[in-house]
Motif scaffolding. Structure first.
Motif, mmCIF file in Angstrom:
data_model
loop_
_atom_site.group_PDB
_atom_site.id
_atom_site.type_symbol
_atom_site.label_atom_id
_atom_site.label_comp_id
_atom_site.label_asym_id
_atom_site.label_seq_id
_atom_site.Cartn_x
_atom_site.Cartn_y
_atom_site.Cartn_z
ATOM 1 N N GLY A 111 62.169 71.310 30.038
ATOM 2 C CA GLY A 111 60.879 70.946 29.838
ATOM 3 C C GLY A 111 60.597 70.038 28.633
ATOM 4 N N ASP A 112 61.310 70.237 27.526
ATOM 5 C CA ASP A 112 61.284 69.558 26.253
ATOM 6 C C ASP A 112 61.668 68.263 26.498
ATOM 7 O OD1 ASP A 112 60.097 71.894 25.017
ATOM 8 O OD2 ASP A 112 61.947 72.300 24.043
ATOM 9 N N ALA A 113 62.638 67.927 27.269
ATOM 10 C CA ALA A 113 63.303 66.731 27.473
ATOM 11 C C ALA A 113 62.314 66.076 28.669
ATOM 12 C CB ALA A 113 64.516 66.779 28.268
ATOM 13 N N LEU A 114 61.772 66.567 29.551
ATOM 14 C CA LEU A 114 60.808 65.865 30.344
ATOM 15 C C LEU A 114 59.545 65.374 29.507
ATOM 16 C CD1 LEU A 114 60.412 68.074 33.445
ATOM 17 C CD2 LEU A 114 61.629 65.817 33.246
ATOM 18 N N VAL A 115 59.142 66.247 28.395
ATOM 19 C CA VAL A 115 57.987 65.619 27.729
ATOM 20 C C VAL A 115 58.385 64.449 27.020
ATOM 21 C CG1 VAL A 115 56.409 66.553 25.641
ATOM 22 C CG2 VAL A 115 56.849 68.169 27.766
ATOM 23 N N GLU A 116 59.522 64.676 26.370
ATOM 24 C CA GLU A 116 60.096 63.648 25.397
ATOM 25 C C GLU A 116 60.288 62.301 26.093
ATOM 26 O OE1 GLU A 116 64.383 62.623 23.350
ATOM 27 O OE2 GLU A 116 63.730 64.605 23.407
ATOM 28 N N HIS A 117 60.594 62.466 27.733
ATOM 29 C CA HIS A 117 60.842 61.245 28.424
ATOM 30 C C HIS A 117 59.515 60.719 28.871
ATOM 31 C CE1 HIS A 117 62.135 59.313 32.438
ATOM 32 N NE2 HIS A 117 63.183 59.128 31.749
ATOM 33 N N SER A 148 63.601 43.921 28.782
ATOM 34 C CA SER A 148 65.212 44.072 28.708
ATOM 35 C C SER A 148 65.725 44.645 27.422
ATOM 36 C CB SER A 148 65.991 42.648 28.889
ATOM 37 O OG SER A 148 65.610 42.136 30.279
ATOM 38 N N ALA A 149 65.356 44.654 26.555
ATOM 39 C CA ALA A 149 65.693 45.350 25.268
ATOM 40 C C ALA A 149 65.493 46.746 25.342
ATOM 41 C CB ALA A 149 65.215 44.697 23.934
ATOM 42 N N PHE A 192 67.810 53.864 30.276
ATOM 43 C CA PHE A 192 69.000 54.673 31.016
ATOM 44 C C PHE A 192 69.652 55.846 30.277
ATOM 45 C CE2 PHE A 192 69.902 50.056 32.660
ATOM 46 C CZ PHE A 192 68.853 50.281 33.790
ATOM 47 N N ALA A 193 69.643 55.652 29.013
ATOM 48 C CA ALA A 193 70.152 57.077 28.272
ATOM 49 C C ALA A 193 69.289 58.107 28.362
ATOM 50 C CB ALA A 193 70.249 56.614 26.634
ATOM 51 N N ALA A 194 67.986 57.908 28.306
ATOM 52 C CA ALA A 194 66.974 58.949 28.263
ATOM 53 C C ALA A 194 66.977 59.491 29.842
ATOM 54 C CB ALA A 194 65.468 58.412 27.932
ATOM 55 N N ASN A 195 66.920 58.512 30.936
ATOM 56 C CA ASN A 195 67.168 59.041 32.381
ATOM 57 C C ASN A 195 68.505 59.724 32.491
ATOM 58 O OD1 ASN A 195 64.884 57.752 32.714
ATOM 59 N ND2 ASN A 195 66.094 55.837 33.867
ATOM 60 N N GLU A 196 69.510 59.444 31.955
ATOM 61 C CA GLU A 196 70.819 60.232 32.119
ATOM 62 C C GLU A 196 70.742 61.644 31.426
ATOM 63 O OE1 GLU A 196 74.640 60.699 33.396
ATOM 64 O OE2 GLU A 196 73.348 59.419 33.658
#
Length: 209
Positions: free
Chosen positions: A26-32, A43-44, A50-54
């Motif tokens: 849950g915390d990660a989804l809010v952060e995401h 592009s930057a 990608f890191a957040a998705n992973e």
């Protein structure tokens, strides 16, 4: 508990682990979502995205495992993200004349000697900015970080002529940018023998499906 023992289902231990996994997810989804809210698609930003998705994908997999530990069931079926899905179907046409419905493969190879990397990269970044006007110079520097991607950006701007040909439909396309291990020889009399991917480092590849 032995390392090979399955955790006891519906136990306080498996429930506590499940609750912890839910909180982390849950915390990660809010952060995401907050991260996504601040993106413009440049592009930057892709490496961080990608890191957040992973991170979210890992936590979803962990939550799925904790549900399995607690109930013996999985709420979602997750594909192995390391699996490679390769379409091995190849057209087979032994006919001598091309007719309606036949497949025609067009294969080419160009060997280029880079004489001015800076000029090439600059042209590629300018082409990238024209292709993606919403991106800034920092994005272009990330997207076009070398000769191969500079050529890709210029070719992308020019467009693929096969999509404009009347009477055909593009089934697929492949292009590979390679730095050969050995010096490139001038094409021999048998041109078809020279159209192959030379041994070397693959710098970039792209496909149309």
């Amino acid at each position: 508990m032995d390392d090979f023992d399955e955790p006891e289902a519906y136990s306080p231990e498996t429930l506590a682990a499940l609750r912890s996994a839910v909180r982390e997810l849950g915390d990660a989804l809010v952060e995401h979502v907050e991260l996504l809210a601040g993106l413009h698609g440049g592009s930057a930003e892709m490496a961080g995205l990608f890191a957040a998705n992973e991170k979210v994908a890992d936590l979803i997999a962990a939550w799925n495992e904790r549900v399995l530990d607690h109930t013996g069931t999985s709420p979602v079926y997750l594909l192995d993200r390391d699996d490679d899905f390769i379409d091995e179907e190849e057209p087979d046409d032994d006919g001598t004349a091309v007719a309606d419905g036949d497949i025609l493969s067009v294969i080419s190879r160009w060997d280029l000697q880079v004489e001015d990397v800076d000029a090439l990269v600059s042209a590629g970044r300018e082409a990238h900015r024209r292709n993606r006007p919403e991106e800034d110079t920092e994005d272009a520097a990330v997207a076009v970080d070398g000769a191969a991607l500079a050529i890709y950006a210029v070719l992308h701007e020019k467009g693929e002529p096969f999509y404009q040909l009347p009477g055909v439909a593009v089934l697929s396309g492949l292009r590979v940018f390679v730095r050969p291990d050995d010096a490139v020889a001038v094409a021999a009399d048998e041109i078809s023998d020279e159209v192959y991917q030379p041994p070397g480092e693959v710098l970039f590849s792209e496909s149309w499906i």
